[in-house]
Design a protein around this motif. Structure first.
Motif, PDB file in Angstrom:
ATOM      1  N   LYS A 150     -11.380  99.565 120.999  1.00  0.00           N
ATOM      2  CA  LYS A 150     -10.054  98.879 121.128  1.00  0.00           C
ATOM      3  C   LYS A 150      -9.170  99.021 119.918  1.00  0.00           C
ATOM      4  O   LYS A 150      -7.999  99.407 119.864  1.00  0.00           O
ATOM      5  N   PHE A 151     -10.019  98.926 118.656  1.00  0.00           N
ATOM      6  CA  PHE A 151      -9.226  99.074 117.558  1.00  0.00           C
ATOM      7  C   PHE A 151      -9.297 100.182 116.893  1.00  0.00           C
ATOM      8  O   PHE A 151      -8.585 100.510 115.801  1.00  0.00           O
ATOM      9  N   ALA A 152      -9.671 101.297 117.587  1.00  0.00           N
ATOM     10  CA  ALA A 152      -9.811 102.800 116.877  1.00  0.00           C
ATOM     11  C   ALA A 152      -8.409 103.161 116.726  1.00  0.00           C
ATOM     12  O   ALA A 152      -7.492 102.931 117.626  1.00  0.00           O
ATOM     13  N   GLY A 153      -8.094 103.960 115.642  1.00  0.00           N
ATOM     14  CA  GLY A 153      -6.694 104.447 115.232  1.00  0.00           C
ATOM     15  C   GLY A 153      -5.867 103.244 114.730  1.00  0.00           C
ATOM     16  O   GLY A 153      -4.654 103.708 114.551  1.00  0.00           O
ATOM     17  N   GLN A 154      -6.327 101.834 114.828  1.00  0.00           N
ATOM     18  CA  GLN A 154      -5.114 101.135 114.344  1.00  0.00           C
ATOM     19  C   GLN A 154      -5.327 100.866 112.803  1.00  0.00           C
ATOM     20  O   GLN A 154      -6.334 101.342 112.215  1.00  0.00           O
ATOM     21  N   LYS A 155      -4.311 100.366 112.081  1.00  0.00           N
ATOM     22  CA  LYS A 155      -4.167 100.412 110.833  1.00  0.00           C
ATOM     23  C   LYS A 155      -5.205  99.432 110.078  1.00  0.00           C
ATOM     24  O   LYS A 155      -6.159  99.679 109.419  1.00  0.00           O
ATOM     25  N   HIS A 156      -5.304  98.201 110.798  1.00  0.00           N
ATOM     26  CA  HIS A 156      -6.134  97.292 110.367  1.00  0.00           C
ATOM     27  C   HIS A 156      -7.169  96.932 111.568  1.00  0.00           C
ATOM     28  O   HIS A 156      -7.038  96.847 112.611  1.00  0.00           O
ATOM     29  N   MET A 157      -8.696  96.760 110.897  1.00  0.00           N
ATOM     30  CA  MET A 157      -9.652  96.382 111.763  1.00  0.00           C
ATOM     31  C   MET A 157     -10.435  95.243 111.402  1.00  0.00           C
ATOM     32  O   MET A 157     -10.471  94.946 110.149  1.00  0.00           O
ATOM     33  N   PRO A 158     -11.089  94.363 112.187  1.00  0.00           N
ATOM     34  CA  PRO A 158     -11.657  93.315 111.842  1.00  0.00           C
ATOM     35  C   PRO A 158     -12.958  93.639 110.934  1.00  0.00           C
ATOM     36  O   PRO A 158     -13.542  94.678 110.953  1.00  0.00           O
ATOM     37  N   VAL A 159     -13.164  92.676 110.223  1.00  0.00           N
ATOM     38  CA  VAL A 159     -14.210  92.714 108.961  1.00  0.00           C
ATOM     39  C   VAL A 159     -15.397  93.201 109.471  1.00  0.00           C
ATOM     40  O   VAL A 159     -16.029  94.084 109.163  1.00  0.00           O
ATOM     41  N   ASP A 160     -15.810  92.464 110.715  1.00  0.00           N
ATOM     42  CA  ASP A 160     -16.992  92.838 111.092  1.00  0.00           C
ATOM     43  C   ASP A 160     -17.395  94.276 111.774  1.00  0.00           C
ATOM     44  O   ASP A 160     -18.419  94.681 112.018  1.00  0.00           O
ATOM     45  N   LEU A 161     -16.283  94.600 112.127  1.00  0.00           N
ATOM     46  CA  LEU A 161     -16.244  96.173 112.712  1.00  0.00           C
ATOM     47  C   LEU A 161     -16.104  97.198 111.535  1.00  0.00           C
ATOM     48  O   LEU A 161     -16.291  98.522 111.771  1.00  0.00           O
ATOM     49  N   ARG A 162     -15.725  96.878 110.515  1.00  0.00           N
ATOM     50  CA  ARG A 162     -15.515  97.838 109.213  1.00  0.00           C
ATOM     51  C   ARG A 162     -16.920  98.414 108.929  1.00  0.00           C
ATOM     52  O   ARG A 162     -18.229  97.934 109.090  1.00  0.00           O
ATOM     53  N   GLU A 163     -16.937  99.502 108.084  1.00  0.00           N
ATOM     54  CA  GLU A 163     -18.189 100.232 107.734  1.00  0.00           C
ATOM     55  C   GLU A 163     -18.756  99.387 106.724  1.00  0.00           C
ATOM     56  O   GLU A 163     -17.894  98.832 105.634  1.00  0.00           O
ATOM     57  N   LYS A 164     -19.972  99.166 106.634  1.00  0.00           N
ATOM     58  CA  LYS A 164     -20.797  97.861 105.651  1.00  0.00           C
ATOM     59  C   LYS A 164     -20.581  98.563 104.196  1.00  0.00           C
ATOM     60  O   LYS A 164     -20.088  98.227 103.214  1.00  0.00           O
ATOM     61  N   LYS A 165     -21.514 100.142 103.892  1.00  0.00           N
ATOM     62  CA  LYS A 165     -21.611 100.582 102.793  1.00  0.00           C
ATOM     63  C   LYS A 165     -22.036  99.587 101.829  1.00  0.00           C
ATOM     64  O   LYS A 165     -23.000  98.698 102.129  1.00  0.00           O
TER      65      LYS A 165
END
Length: 132
Positions: free
Chosen positions: A80-95
């Protein structure tokens, strides 16, 4: 360690769970939880050893169902959030924290006006013979 009384109980397979819908997964989860509650009652009332050994399997099956449910929900959110500017924190890459705060490659390679003038005035020398 598993009990020697552990009967060959039907183990829930994760790959089979992935084909199910969310409602089917919740239904199966409720069934497993009621079964676990029944087994806990048998444990208190000194039930058969086979029933007591089954508690382990049921708990692991509940964990599998919850894991698959959470993974599928998260993957749908990622789509759902693919390609959007902002993504929820829990879906971002952890690194790591340091990597997340590091300058981007674009920011690192940026040069000041003075540095650009220096590079233009004194370009890197090119030699005919390479150093071995």
């Amino acid at each position: 360690m598993r009990s020697p009384f552990a009967a060959q109980y039907s183990k829930v397979r994760a790959h089979e769970l992935r084909n199910k819908t969310k409602s089917e997964l919740l239904e199966q989860l409720n069934e497993l939880k009621t079964e676990l509650a029944g087994l806990r009652v048998a444990q208190v009332t000194n039930g058969a050893p086979a029933k007591l050994a089954k508690i382990y399997d049921v708990r692991k099956n509940i964990a599998r169902v919850l894991t698959v449910a959470n993974q599928t929900a998260k993957s749908k959110l990622r789509e759902k959030f693919a390609g959007q500017k902002h993504m929820p924190v829990d879906l971002r890459e952890k690194k790591t924290r340091a990597i997340r705060r590091r300058l981007t490659s674009e920011q690192t390679n940026k040069k000041t006006a003075r540095k650009l003038r220096q590079l233009k005035a004194y370009p890197a020398r090119v030699f005919a013979v390479k150093n071995l």
